[in-house]
Scaffold this motif. Structure first.
Motif, mmCIF file in Angstrom:
data_model
loop_
_atom_site.group_PDB
_atom_site.id
_atom_site.type_symbol
_atom_site.label_atom_id
_atom_site.label_comp_id
_atom_site.label_asym_id
_atom_site.label_seq_id
_atom_site.Cartn_x
_atom_site.Cartn_y
_atom_site.Cartn_z
ATOM 1 N N GLY A 25 2.810 -0.165 2.858
ATOM 2 C CA GLY A 25 3.019 0.687 1.697
ATOM 3 C C GLY A 25 1.800 0.562 0.810
ATOM 4 O O GLY A 25 0.677 0.700 1.264
ATOM 5 N N GLU A 26 2.026 0.263 -0.443
ATOM 6 C CA GLU A 26 0.899 0.080 -1.361
ATOM 7 C C GLU A 26 0.477 -1.370 -1.426
ATOM 8 O O GLU A 26 -0.488 -1.724 -2.064
ATOM 9 C CB GLU A 26 1.278 0.592 -2.768
ATOM 10 C CG GLU A 26 1.212 2.106 -2.888
ATOM 11 C CD GLU A 26 -0.084 2.685 -2.314
ATOM 12 O OE1 GLU A 26 -1.162 2.367 -2.857
ATOM 13 O OE2 GLU A 26 -0.019 3.435 -1.305
ATOM 14 N N LYS A 27 1.240 -2.218 -0.748
ATOM 15 C CA LYS A 27 0.962 -3.662 -0.827
ATOM 16 C C LYS A 27 0.055 -4.109 0.313
ATOM 17 O O LYS A 27 0.082 -3.561 1.408
ATOM 18 C CB LYS A 27 2.280 -4.451 -0.767
ATOM 19 C CG LYS A 27 2.958 -4.558 -2.124
ATOM 20 C CD LYS A 27 4.202 -5.426 -2.042
ATOM 21 C CE LYS A 27 3.854 -6.885 -1.775
ATOM 22 N NZ LYS A 27 5.104 -7.677 -1.549
ATOM 23 N N LEU A 28 -0.691 -5.134 0.014
ATOM 24 C CA LEU A 28 -1.572 -5.728 1.007
ATOM 25 C C LEU A 28 -0.942 -7.038 1.436
ATOM 26 O O LEU A 28 -0.644 -7.896 0.596
ATOM 27 C CB LEU A 28 -2.923 -5.990 0.333
ATOM 28 C CG LEU A 28 -4.168 -6.002 1.202
ATOM 29 C CD1 LEU A 28 -4.293 -4.724 2.001
ATOM 30 C CD2 LEU A 28 -5.376 -6.217 0.312
ATOM 31 N N GLY A 34 -12.128 -8.947 -10.640
ATOM 32 C CA GLY A 34 -10.958 -8.196 -11.044
ATOM 33 C C GLY A 34 -10.710 -6.954 -10.199
ATOM 34 O O GLY A 34 -9.643 -6.357 -10.262
ATOM 35 N N ARG A 35 -11.711 -6.545 -9.440
ATOM 36 C CA ARG A 35 -11.554 -5.311 -8.671
ATOM 37 C C ARG A 35 -11.435 -5.558 -7.164
ATOM 38 O O ARG A 35 -11.469 -4.618 -6.372
ATOM 39 C CB ARG A 35 -12.727 -4.371 -8.956
ATOM 40 C CG ARG A 35 -12.735 -3.889 -10.407
ATOM 41 C CD ARG A 35 -13.871 -2.946 -10.690
ATOM 42 N NE ARG A 35 -13.725 -1.682 -9.956
ATOM 43 C CZ ARG A 35 -14.623 -0.695 -9.992
ATOM 44 N NH1 ARG A 35 -15.697 -0.825 -10.755
ATOM 45 N NH2 ARG A 35 -14.438 0.418 -9.304
ATOM 46 N N ASN A 38 -7.677 -2.827 -0.926
ATOM 47 C CA ASN A 38 -6.508 -1.978 -0.731
ATOM 48 C C ASN A 38 -6.866 -0.492 -0.612
ATOM 49 O O ASN A 38 -5.985 0.355 -0.518
ATOM 50 C CB ASN A 38 -5.550 -2.197 -1.909
ATOM 51 C CG ASN A 38 -4.102 -1.995 -1.481
ATOM 52 O OD1 ASN A 38 -3.841 -1.708 -0.321
ATOM 53 N ND2 ASN A 38 -3.187 -2.135 -2.414
ATOM 54 N N ALA A 39 -8.176 -0.196 -0.604
ATOM 55 C CA ALA A 39 -8.596 1.210 -0.605
ATOM 56 C C ALA A 39 -8.208 1.875 0.706
ATOM 57 O O ALA A 39 -8.019 1.204 1.722
ATOM 58 C CB ALA A 39 -10.111 1.288 -0.801
ATOM 59 N N PRO A 40 -8.099 3.214 0.680
ATOM 60 C CA PRO A 40 -7.874 3.915 1.943
ATOM 61 C C PRO A 40 -9.038 3.654 2.904
ATOM 62 O O PRO A 40 -10.168 3.434 2.444
ATOM 63 C CB PRO A 40 -7.850 5.393 1.534
ATOM 64 C CG PRO A 40 -7.863 5.432 0.054
ATOM 65 C CD PRO A 40 -8.231 4.094 -0.469
ATOM 66 N N ALA A 41 -8.759 3.696 4.197
ATOM 67 C CA ALA A 41 -9.754 3.290 5.187
ATOM 68 C C ALA A 41 -11.098 3.972 4.977
ATOM 69 O O ALA A 41 -12.145 3.332 4.984
ATOM 70 C CB ALA A 41 -9.226 3.574 6.589
ATOM 71 N N GLU A 42 -11.078 5.293 4.732
ATOM 72 C CA GLU A 42 -12.359 6.003 4.650
ATOM 73 C C GLU A 42 -13.142 5.636 3.393
ATOM 74 O O GLU A 42 -14.326 5.889 3.295
ATOM 75 C CB GLU A 42 -12.151 7.521 4.758
ATOM 76 C CG GLU A 42 -11.436 8.180 3.595
ATOM 77 C CD GLU A 42 -9.904 8.043 3.670
ATOM 78 O OE1 GLU A 42 -9.408 7.332 4.580
ATOM 79 O OE2 GLU A 42 -9.219 8.622 2.807
ATOM 80 N N ARG A 43 -12.464 4.996 2.430
ATOM 81 C CA ARG A 43 -13.145 4.619 1.184
ATOM 82 C C ARG A 43 -13.501 3.137 1.139
ATOM 83 O O ARG A 43 -14.014 2.645 0.150
ATOM 84 C CB ARG A 43 -12.251 4.945 -0.020
ATOM 85 C CG ARG A 43 -12.379 6.389 -0.521
ATOM 86 C CD ARG A 43 -12.178 6.452 -2.043
ATOM 87 N NE ARG A 43 -13.363 6.088 -2.782
ATOM 88 C CZ ARG A 43 -13.541 4.991 -3.496
ATOM 89 N NH1 ARG A 43 -12.592 4.086 -3.579
ATOM 90 N NH2 ARG A 43 -14.662 4.759 -4.150
ATOM 91 N N LEU A 44 -13.208 2.396 2.200
ATOM 92 C CA LEU A 44 -13.376 0.945 2.133
ATOM 93 C C LEU A 44 -14.820 0.533 1.825
ATOM 94 O O LEU A 44 -15.069 -0.348 1.001
ATOM 95 C CB LEU A 44 -12.910 0.290 3.439
ATOM 96 C CG LEU A 44 -11.392 0.068 3.534
ATOM 97 C CD1 LEU A 44 -10.990 -0.287 4.961
ATOM 98 C CD2 LEU A 44 -10.951 -1.036 2.572
ATOM 99 N N VAL A 45 -15.781 1.193 2.490
ATOM 100 C CA VAL A 45 -17.184 0.817 2.270
ATOM 101 C C VAL A 45 -17.576 1.143 0.830
ATOM 102 O O VAL A 45 -18.173 0.317 0.122
ATOM 103 C CB VAL A 45 -18.111 1.538 3.267
ATOM 104 C CG1 VAL A 45 -19.574 1.362 2.865
ATOM 105 C CG2 VAL A 45 -17.871 0.991 4.674
#
Lengths: 497, 1217
Positions: free
Chosen positions: A70-73, A278-279, A285-292
């Motif tokens: 879900g939204e959790k890691l 802090g980030r 937790n970013a979406p896969a395409e935004r991880l980098v």
């Protein structure tokens, strides 16, 4: 802004020659002892391949790293193991066969063989049992595509390729291979730490090095499963887990880690990155395409006044901020944007970055004759390595990210050729730079750091201020006189160093 | 993330001391690895508690010019594994003797007080001698004391000198550069004794014969930093990632600086991965590729347009404008070399030049200014003439000094067009192609001459509108050397060749020569390697790339660059006490002595029938048996051979004296007479007679019985007399005419084999005595290489462990023992006679303008002219040890030098005697070399590369020869003096000297032949220029006078598989043994680190489909075999290799993990050289003619091994141990 400092790394894969000098320098210093024979804190893999331990990237098999629920890691391992009782039986733990059974030879037979009617030879024997062994695996078994039809074809990252692509890569016209040296990533979101029931693993506050305390480790071995890179190892002699320590005794004394020092391909860079703790969660937790992109955002600009102020507030010493400003890693990762994290989809936010390799152009076969693609240099369109494969390794599948990086690297080469030889087609260098979105000045800087950098340019090691660390439990003057005398003093109730 | 605990507080992290304690060490010492890799990497060895714990690279090389990447760090996975060896279970810690020998020795010794008498008694007992020979390699080693082993060795040495002659004592040690004193200890001992040093560079097939052919130079190449200056790098036959590990970053860094990297390789190798273009050409076809590339360059850059930079370069620096007689029109009177067709036109033929000195050795170009032939300076005749100062590349007439304006081509001014016969060896046919000629009046009448350039155009098939059988289009695949023609050999489409040729040449044009070829064993180990090299070299010369930074041919394989050569040579070969030394070309030696010649018929079986036909001097060169040519080459002074004669050289002198000869001249005359009448014979003519066998062999720093033993199983049978796995047939009987055939073939020629080693390798395992030597971390020595331009030390981090000693000290100890035993047998000095061949860089380069055989009655026996030189030498065995320790008086008297250049050193010698330790005896004091450090400092004090004053003097001496200013290159460094202690602190960059050809002033990268191009110093060749054309009768006969293509010899004609048959599903594969990733030759192969990172064995790499055909899966055990022997290993099945070839990386040991072979009676299988045999290429045996004149490791046939085929099958059942 919760600013912290991390000693981080860049490996330039286009320069890597797969020589394993790094592996041996590490082995010589750190794991050349009983219980640690099979450990290679630094190893080098041929890609495509299954790596060491075999198929380490296959998290269906090992359950390492994090996953989004879900939204959790959450830890992949978490929940899978069920109750606390199951801690004693972890089905996802790699076995010795997944690594390899360390071996040696009966060398002494060459000296001691009695007179006979044939020549003696030294048979291979297991280092664990001392018995003759049939060698069927090793820490670099598929080197240079050895056994490629079995091993290279089994590379989990090839799964992302189309059927057609997969069928072509074992023909000479398309075959590709590059090397992937690996050490502990000293992650910002380390799943090994999160997995440890004993709290024995920690990240050092001053430099982010992740360590397994040899005092606190209780041999749960959850870290071994938890690390998706399989970079924590169990010492069967001492009963403790051990891992890459980024040569902190060297780093603390201003020297690059042994594997960095010994890298004869000159592919390795080390330097400080400032990041916003802090980030981290957001980045992991970013979406896969935004991880980098998300990971790049966590890394802060050390020249920006607000960052410097925040860093000071967080207790980062000025020397560390200075080091961050000179960091070659910062330049590769943030400024040039040509270094990428390995398998960011494991969501540990690894702090070792790779510049992807260029490979020769493809060939075409007709009537038993081969013709090469006509590009002057290897190019994005005709290089042997599929972008999709690189993306599955270095950008969680985001091919645009990889394409951008390769375009930049190639533009630098075209730019330098224009300067030193001339252009094949007028204006090609300018067009290449503009397509890559870099200025000629940036191209020059990339070239200089890639080609000309000397030892002191590649490694920007921050001062460790050991006297202040020691001062917290012992007068440094006393340490000056006593350091190294540990044994007798420790005998008196452990009050000494 | 709330759970992340950053621990900042040091109080909670005190356990961290654990790893800090491990890192601590007591001292760090600079050393390196004296292993044959030419990496020359400086390392820091860490010592803790008196134990060597690990090593890391030094990073303090003084920087080069700022626009070059730095050298740090240097060192690879193999070097960094050295610390494993020091305390490993394979370390030789004590002296060992095989029990079978030890028992016999002790028995004999109990009967004889004199150890020499004891050894003699053992040698006279044939049964006992064979008994311990048969035990060789089969276990039964026993620990022995140094005292006992030294006594055996010394007794054997004295026995051999007395009974057979010192030229039956041989020593083998490779590549001195990597640990030059360790080499020198052994060679100095051997040469003081009168023994023989065996060469290595040619034997390893690492000497590129094309280099002396084209440049008159053994090898000279760019240091690796100069790759960075190159804008187009072509790599072929060299796997940089594998073998040039510490250098390869320069290639990557060059690429990121806009350089294109092209790799020719049959397999997707480590360096293929690094390339922009990987051209997967078929193995061994690099020559065909380059022939077609040259065709394109000649057509597009010389014929269709003109390229001023290329033309200017060719005129100045190549033989392209020189005149060749195309047709002597059958006019009488030519007789000599003067106007023979296909020979260069000699100055002697012209009225104008008839009376100039050495007129047979001066050559002509066509001068546009005067419209006639003119004789430019710089040819070999100017080099060796009385009047000095005219040996330079000035394009000036040798007679009147006027400027010459040479023509490259006669086209446009030609008198005629004559058909030139061009051979196509790929199809064994000839073509007639028109060539423009001028007629020249000579003493023998009118002859037609063409320029070398015009012959090259004809040879490569570029017509320029001339008549004849020229190809018309690039697509003309039937006619060499079009891009389409090469397709059938290389498997590469013409289009790719075209693009490559255009890119290569246009890059060279734009950058004035910054294109380079990196080349190595993958090409050099083929039978026709010289032709493949020349094909590439032609491309470089045409494009003006040689002698340029970033340009040239960079041959990196086993290349020898012992930089301080001048003083080192004096010390190593004991020239300070006497000369000449006995130096043997090893390929010939092993071909003959290990009986490999007995297993083949004539070499015409694997050479083109074209060359055996008419027009080639009745086949006198091109037909016959290699053994006959070898015998001829020795008696004509082309090649050395030891033993020299079928008698002890001491007896030969004694006999001459007893026959009344007084003085050296009369002794030589007597010996010459005896040779003529046949009462004395060359040993090579009857090599299997017991009096001609080698007897005592000392091996150090090398693996002579395995790693480099081409025909290893022949060694086991004929040298050692132990078990072997060969099945080949002796078939030479009846096909030779110059040598005696003896039945049966001798087994066990060697009395004693001594191996000096720190590891129990195959050579050690098969030797009679193994002596423990210090590792590279336990001794002091010097190291240099051509991959970089520094000199740096090996130094002792700990003293030699257990009972080991350094090589220097071991030979000192043997020398002392010899001197102790000598007085009873040699109370005073004795006189020896040494036969030496005609030598490179001496006036003997002018010895034989035409080939004439004294034995055939074609000429007289004249030592040093028509036959080997003969020199009487004095030996002093009782004082051998003292001489060893003392730098002798001849060095002071004669000075030092190299390459035909020498200069005085009296004052430097005296400085050594004053400032450094001395050895005093018989009332004289000499600079001492008792300790290796003293020897190192002596070399550093005398060498021009490490002493600026010596450099200055060397340039002054060179100026006299050349007649142009040169000493300015050393003016600024005259005060420079390096010492060993200084090198231990930091490596030092070597100075520019005339002993080499690069210019390194001001941090410039070393690149070969810059001195020739920039300062007009001639190459040491016939014309003084780079040779596209090879003017020698033998080359003309074999059709190799022009660059050409010859196919790979057929495996059946080579005799690999005459008796072997396919077994089951076996496949026949071309067997390649390139350099491997996990070892340097055999060193490090047995190292646990390297075996762990590979597959625990050296596997056989083969293609997946070939493997499937043979039913072989990855990691299966396989048996590979041919007539020469058998190997059992495991398969690495990989799609990265093409079909029809396999690779067993050179070179595994048969000591590690080798099972038995079912095919050979369940005996232990062998190593990679169990499948090879030596074959010598005839043209490389020619001598006494300019650059085709013998030099040790410099000229001569090479130990090629790549044209070998094997059957491969799956091993039936489980391996038996």
């Amino acid at each position: 802004m919760d600013v912290r400092a991390q000693v981080s790394m860049v490996f330039h894969l286009d320069k890597c020659i797969g020589c394993h000098t790094c592996s041996v320098s590490c082995k010589n210093v750190w794991t050349d002892r009983r219980g640690a024979e099979y450990m290679w804190w630094n190893n080098v893999e041929s890609r495509p391949g299954t790596g060491y331990p075999t198929l380490w990237e296959d998290q269906e098999k090992y359950r390492g790293g994090w996953e989004k629920r879900g939204e959790k890691l959450e830890l992949r391992l978490q929940g899978r193991l069920g109750s606390f009782a199951n801690l004693f039986f972890n089905p996802y733990l790699p076995t010795l066969d997944d690594y390899y059974e360390p071996w040696t030879y009966r060398y002494a037979d060459l000296f001691a063989a009695p007179p006979g009617d044939d020549q003696p030879t030294a048979r291979p024997i297991s280092q664990i049992t001392g018995k003759p062994i049939d060698i069927e695996a090793g820490p670099n078994w598929d080197d240079d595509l050895g056994g490629s039809a079995i091993y290279a074809a089994g590379d989990p990252s090839l799964g992302k390729l189309s059927e057609e692509e997969r069928s072509q890569i074992f023909a000479l016209e398309r075959i590709f291979c590059f090397y992937l040296p690996r050490i502990c990533n000293h992650c910002l979101n380390p799943s090994c730490i999160a997995s440890c029931p004993a709290g024995a693993i920690y990240k050092r506050g001053e430099d982010g090095i992740v360590l397994v305390s040899q005092e606190k480790c209780r041999a749960w071995r959850m870290c071994i499963s938890g690390c998706p890179y399989k970079k924590v190892y169990y010492n069967w002699e001492s009963g403790k887990s051990e891992k890459c320590i980024l040569c902190y005794p060297r780093v603390e004394t201003g020297q690059a880690p042994a594997c960095f020092h010994s890298c004869v391909g000159r592919i390795r860079y080390q330097g400080v990155l400032l990041y916003d703790a802090g980030r981290i969660e957001e980045a992991a937790n970013a979406p896969a395409e935004r991880l980098v992109a998300a990971q790049r955002e966590v890394i802060l600009d050390p020249s920006e006044a607000t960052v410097v102020a925040a860093a000071r507030r967080s207790g980062v010493p000025d020397a560390m901020i200075d080091a961050a400003r000179k960091s070659p890693v910062y330049r590769f990762v943030k400024e040039f944007r040509i270094a990428l994290p390995l398998h960011p989809e494991f969501r540990t936010v690894p702090m070792l970055f790779y510049v992807p390799p260029l490979l020769p152009v493809v060939a075409f076969a007709e009537n038993g004759r081969k013709r090469l693609a006509g590009d002057f240099f290897s190019s994005l369109e005709s290089a042997r390595v599929p972008v999709r494969y690189l993306a599955s390794l270095l950008s969680a599948g985001n091919e645009t990210v990889v394409t951008e990086v390769l375009t930049r690297i190639m533009a630098v080469r075209i730019h330098r050729k224009a300067k030193t030889v001339g252009e094949e087609v007028p204006g090609e260098a300018e067009r290449a730079l503009s397509r890559a979105g870099i200025s000629s000045r940036e191209a020059e800087e990339i070239y200089r750091l890639t080609s000309l950098s000397a030892y002191e340019d590649r490694f920007e090691i921050p001062p460790a201020a050991r006297e202040r660390a020691i001062e917290s439990f012992e007068d440094p003057y006393a340490a000056k006189g006593e350091t190294g005398t540990g044994f007798l003093r420790r005998g008196k109730g452990g009050k000494g160093r | 993330m709330s759970w992340i605990r950053d621990i900042a507080d040091p109080r909670n992290r005190r356990w961290e001391e654990f790893y800090r304690n491990r890192w601590q060490h007591d001292k760090v010492v600079r050393s390196t690895h004296g292993v044959n890799c030419t990496g020359g990497c400086s390392w820091m060895v860490h010592v803790k508690d008196g134990i060597i714990t690990w090593e890391l690279q030094a990073t303090d090389y003084p920087p080069l010019a700022g626009d070059l990447p730095p050298y740090e760090p240097r060192g690879c996975q193999r070097g960094i594994s050295t610390s494993w060896y020091v305390y490993s279970p394979i370390r030789v810690k004590y002296p060992y003797v095989r029990g079978a020998l030890m028992d016999l020795w002790r028995k004999a010794r109990a009967k004889h007080d004199d150890p020499v008498a004891a050894w003699t008694s053992l040698m006279e007992d044939g049964e006992s001698r064979r008994a311990y020979q048969r035990a060789r390699g089969k276990g039964g080693f026993r620990r022995a004391s140094w005292e006992e082993v030294l006594e055996i060795i010394a007794a054997s040495a004295i026995h051999t000198v007395k009974r057979h002659g010192a030229d039956r004592i041989i020593g083998f040690s490779p590549i001195p550069a990597m640990s030059m004193l360790s080499y020198a200890g052994g060679s100095r001992f051997l040469q003081l004794l009168g023994g023989v040093n065996l060469s290595f560079y040619d034997w390893y097939s690492d000497l590129p014969p094309a280099s002396p052919e084209v440049w008159g130079e053994q090898t000279d190449v760019a240091e690796s930093a100069d790759w960075y200056n190159s804008k187009y790098i072509v790599v072929m036959g060299a796997n940089l990632g594998m073998t040039r590990t510490p250098d390869v970053h320069f290639a990557a860094e060059a690429r990121h600086n806009g350089t294109k990297l092209v790799v020719l390789s049959p397999d997707f190798s480590m360096v293929s991965k690094y390339a922009d273009w990987w051209i997967p050409a078929n193995a061994g076809q690099d020559g065909a590729f380059w022939m077609a590339v040259n065709h394109v360059i000649l057509r597009e850059f010389f014929a269709e347009k003109r390229t001023p930079y290329f033309e200017d370069y060719l005129k100045r620096y190549s033989d392209a404008p020189f005149l060749v007689v195309v047709d002597s029109r059958g006019e009488a009177g030519s007789g000599g070399p003067v106007a023979d067709s296909k020979r260069l036109l000699r100055a002697r033929c012209l009225n104008r030049y008839r009376d100039v000195e050495n007129a047979d050795w001066k050559f002509l170009v066509w001068d546009d200014t005067t419209g006639g032939p003119r004789m430019p300076l710089g040819s070999v005749g100017f080099r060796w003439q009385e009047e000095k100062g005219k040996w330079n590349l000035g394009m000036k007439d040798g007679l009147d000094g006027k400027e010459i304006s040479p023509r490259l081509s006669m086209l446009g001014v030609h008198d005629d067009v004559l058909p030139l016969e061009v051979a196509d060896f790929s199809e064994n046919r000839t073509f007639a192609r028109g060539v423009p000629v001028k007629y020249v009046e000579t003493d023998g009448g009118k002859v037609a001459v063409a320029t070398v350039f015009d012959l090259i155009m004809a040879q490569f098939g570029v017509s320029r509108g001339l008549p004849g059988e020229y190809p018309e289009r690039y697509e003309d695949e039937a006619i060499p050397y079009t891009p389409a023609w090469q397709e059938k050999f290389t498997g590469i489409e013409a289009k790719t060749v075209l693009q490559f040729a255009r890119e290569f040449a246009s890059t060279a044009e734009k950058t004035e020569g910054r294109c380079s070829i990196i080349i190595g064993a993958g090409v050099n180990h083929w039978y026709h390697n010289n032709l493949m090299y020349r094909a590439g070299i032609v491309g470089l010369i045409l494009c003006g790339c040689v002698g340029k930074n970033g340009g040239g041919l960079n041959h990196y394989v086993g290349q020898e660059k012992l930089v301080p050569m001048a003083p080192w040579g004096t010390l190593a070969f004991a020239l300070d006490w006497g000369k000449p030394p006995r130096l043997q070309n090893t390929p010939s030696f092993h071909y003959v002595h290990s009986c490999q010649w007995r297993y083949e018929r004539g070499f015409d079986e694997y050479n083109s029938p074209l060359t055996a036909g008419a027009g080639n001097g009745d086949g006198r060169f091109t037909r016959g048996h290699t053994m006959d040519l070898q015998a001829k080459a020795v008696r004509m002074g082309w090649l050395p051979f030891y033993p020299q004669f079928n008698e002890n050289p001491l007896d030969i002198v004694r006999e001459a004296e007893e026959a009344g000869a007084k003085g050296d001249g009369e002794i030589v005359r007597r010996v010459t007479e005896r040779l003529k009448e046949g009462s004395l014979r060359f040993a090579v003519e009857d090599p299997d007679a017991p009096e001609n066998w080698p007897r005592l062999w000392i091996i150090w720093r090398g693996n002579a019985l395995m790693s480099s033993a081409k025909g290893h199983e022949y060694f086991l049978r004929h040298y050692l007399g132990t078990h072997h796995n060969m099945v080949s047939e002796e078939i030479a009987e009846g096909s030779t005419s110059e040598v005696s055939w003896r039945e049966p073939a001798p087994e066990g020629k060697l009395d004693l084999v001594v191996d000096i080693n720190f590891r129990m390798d195959t050579s050690a395992l098969y030797s009679d005595i193994v002596l423990p030597t210090a590792t590279w971390y336990e001794k002091n020595d010097l190291n240099s290489t051509d991959l970089h331009s520094y000199i740096h030390p090996l130094s002792a981090a700990v003293p030699p462990c257990w009972e080991s000693k350094s090589d220097w000290d071991i030979f000192k100890a043997i020398a002392e023992k010899v001197s102790n035993l000598a007085p009873a047998h040699f109370p005073g000095k004795v006189r020896d006679i040494v036969a030496v061949p005609l030598l490179h860089d001496t006036p003997a380069e002018l010895a034989q303008p035409v080939v004439k055989d004294w034995k055939a009655g074609e000429c007289d026996l004249v030592p040093g002219k028509t036959m080997p030189n003969l020199v009487v030498v004095e030996r002093d065995y009782a004082n051998l040890y003292r001489r060893f320790l003392s730098f002798g008086p001849l060095a002071r008297k004669d000075g030092i030098g190299v390459h035909g250049l020498s200069w005085p050193i009296e004052d430097l010698y005296d400085e050594l005697a004053q400032r450094r330790p001395t050895a005093e005896w018989n009332g004289r004091a000499y600079p001492s070399v008792e300790e290796a450090v003293d020897a190192a400092n002596l070399i550093l004090h005398l060498a021009p590369e490490t002493n600026g004053e010596s450099a200055y003097r060397a340039f002054k001496a060179e100026e006299k020869k050349v007649g142009l200013p040169l000493a300015d290159l050393a003016e600024g460094v005259r005060e420079v003096r390096y010492t060993f202690e200084e090198l231990a602190r930091q490596p030092r960059r070597l100075l520019t000297t005339p002993c080499w050809t690069g210019i390194t002033n001001k941090g410039r990268a070393y690149s070969a032949y810059c001195l020739n191009v920039e300062r007009l110093v001639p190459w040491r060749t016939l014309t003084g220029r780079q040779h596209l054309y090879l003017d020698h009768e033998g080359y003309i006969a074999f059709g190799e006078h022009l660059p050409t293509y010859k196919p790979i010899p057929d495996p059946r004609s080579m005799g690999d598989i005459s008796r072997s048959r396919p077994e089951g599903k076996s496949v026949l594969l071309n067997y390649l043994t390139p350099h491997g990733k996990w070892h340097i030759h055999s060193t490090f192969f047995d190292n646990e680190r390297m075996l762990t990172l590979s597959r625990g064995i050296e596997p056989l790499w083969m293609n997946d489909r070939d493997a499937a055909d043979a039913g072989i899966a990855d990691n299966d055990w396989v048996e590979l075999y041919n007539d020469h022997g058998v190997v059992v290993t495991r398969a690495a099945v990989s799609a990265r290799l093409p079909r029809k070839m396999c690779m067993l990386y050179h070179s595994p040991e048969r000591t590690i993990s080798v099972p038995r072979s079912p095919l050979r009676g369940n005996r232990r299988a062998g190593g990679h050289n169990s499948l090879t045999r030596t074959r010598l290429k005839p043209v490389l045996m020619m001598g006494g003619y300019a650059q085709f004149t013998y030099g040790f490791n410099y000229w001569g046939p090479t130990g090629v091994n790549r044209d070998t085929f094997v059957y491969v099958r799956k091993l039936p059942g489980a391996p038996a141990w």
